[in-house]
Structures are given as structure tokens and as C-alpha cells.
Design a protein around this motif. Structure first.
Motif, PDB file in Angstrom:
ATOM      1  N   ASP A  57     -37.879  44.016  50.553  1.00  0.00           N
ATOM      2  CA  ASP A  57     -37.734  45.256  51.294  1.00  0.00           C
ATOM      3  C   ASP A  57     -36.246  45.471  51.528  1.00  0.00           C
ATOM      4  O   ASP A  57     -35.555  44.583  52.033  1.00  0.00           O
ATOM      5  N   TYR A  58     -35.755  46.630  51.139  1.00  0.00           N
ATOM      6  CA  TYR A  58     -34.336  46.948  51.238  1.00  0.00           C
ATOM      7  C   TYR A  58     -34.051  47.638  52.560  1.00  0.00           C
ATOM      8  O   TYR A  58     -34.801  48.508  52.999  1.00  0.00           O
ATOM      9  N   LYS A  59     -32.947  47.248  53.192  1.00  0.00           N
ATOM     10  CA  LYS A  59     -32.563  47.825  54.473  1.00  0.00           C
ATOM     11  C   LYS A  59     -31.072  48.120  54.478  1.00  0.00           C
ATOM     12  O   LYS A  59     -30.290  47.462  53.799  1.00  0.00           O
ATOM     13  N   THR A  60     -30.695  49.103  55.287  1.00  0.00           N
ATOM     14  CA  THR A  60     -29.282  49.361  55.554  1.00  0.00           C
ATOM     15  C   THR A  60     -29.085  49.237  57.059  1.00  0.00           C
ATOM     16  O   THR A  60     -30.044  49.318  57.829  1.00  0.00           O
ATOM     17  N   ARG A  63     -29.543  44.165  61.310  1.00  0.00           N
ATOM     18  CA  ARG A  63     -30.826  43.476  61.300  1.00  0.00           C
ATOM     19  C   ARG A  63     -31.653  43.935  62.498  1.00  0.00           C
ATOM     20  O   ARG A  63     -31.112  44.188  63.565  1.00  0.00           O
ATOM     21  N   TYR A  67     -38.351  44.661  61.387  1.00  0.00           N
ATOM     22  CA  TYR A  67     -38.486  44.487  59.938  1.00  0.00           C
ATOM     23  C   TYR A  67     -39.262  43.224  59.595  1.00  0.00           C
ATOM     24  O   TYR A  67     -39.941  43.164  58.571  1.00  0.00           O
ATOM     25  N   LEU A  90     -35.872  40.248  53.048  1.00  0.00           N
ATOM     26  CA  LEU A  90     -35.241  41.501  53.450  1.00  0.00           C
ATOM     27  C   LEU A  90     -33.862  41.521  52.808  1.00  0.00           C
ATOM     28  O   LEU A  90     -33.108  40.553  52.924  1.00  0.00           O
ATOM     29  N   TYR A  92     -30.476  43.339  52.901  1.00  0.00           N
ATOM     30  CA  TYR A  92     -29.621  44.269  53.636  1.00  0.00           C
ATOM     31  C   TYR A  92     -28.472  44.693  52.740  1.00  0.00           C
ATOM     32  O   TYR A  92     -27.740  43.858  52.209  1.00  0.00           O
TER      33      TYR A  92
END
Length: 102
Positions: A57-60, A63, A67, A90, A92
Motif C-alpha cells: 500500500d503506497y502512502k505519502t 506515518r 494505515y 506500507l 511511504y
């Protein structure tokens, strides 16, 4: 050029490169409808022929503990479909790529 560099860093990252090796089926942003009607949409599910799965799962941004709950929901849904989740992470994306293996 920045986008290309970022993509290369992700697909070549040693902790998740197995998810980009081209040897398995890949589902990007595919909706999973659960028995009770809730829908989930993981960013990337990699499925092996041995009924094993990898979840990314990609996040910007920063943290966030929510998530962790989200990717756990993804794992539960994929396991309900008969797959064993071997890895969940994850990813980031910012000035550097930060992979959080769970």
C-alpha cells in the motif's frame, strides 16, 4: 525525471523487489467485496501460483497508525479468498522511499 527515479527506487527496493519481478499475477487497485458488503481497494496485490500473496500500500506524508489497521483489513480479506499473505508493507513515498514491513 523525478517520477521515473522514484518508480525505479520502488521497484528495485530490496525489501519489495519480489513484488515487481514479473513472475506472479498482479492486481493493482482491484476492489474486493467482502461478505458483509464492505469494499476494499489495496494498491497492489501480488498472487503466486501457490496461493500466496504479497500486499503493498503506497502512502505519502507522515506515518499514521490507521494505515496499519487498513493493511490488516486487506490481509484479512485476501486470506478470506484462500491466499496466505507472506508479506505486507506500507511504502511511504517522499523525498526518500521508506518501506515499513509489517
Amino acid at each position: 525525471e523525478i517520477v521515473t527515479k522514484t518508480l525505479q527506487e520502488i521497484v528495485n527496493h530490496p525489501e519489495i523487489s519480489v513484488c515487481f519481478d514479473g513472475q506472479n499475477a498482479v492486481l493493482n487497485e482491484q476492489t474486493i467485496v467482502q461478505k458483509h458488503g464492505k469494499t476494499l481497494k489495496p494498491d497492489r496485490i501480488v498472487l503466486t501460483k501457490d496461493k500466496e500473496a504479497y500486499l503493498l500500500d503506497y502512502k505519502t506524508g507522515a506515518r499514521n497508525p490507521k494505515y496499519l489497521h487498513q493493511i490488516q483489513e486487506y490481509q484479512n480479506a485476501v486470506e478470506d479468498l484462500g491466499y496466505k499473505v507472506l508479506k505486507r508493507a506500507l511504502v511511504y513515498i517522499g523525498t526518500e522511499i521508506d518501506v515499513v514491513n509489517l
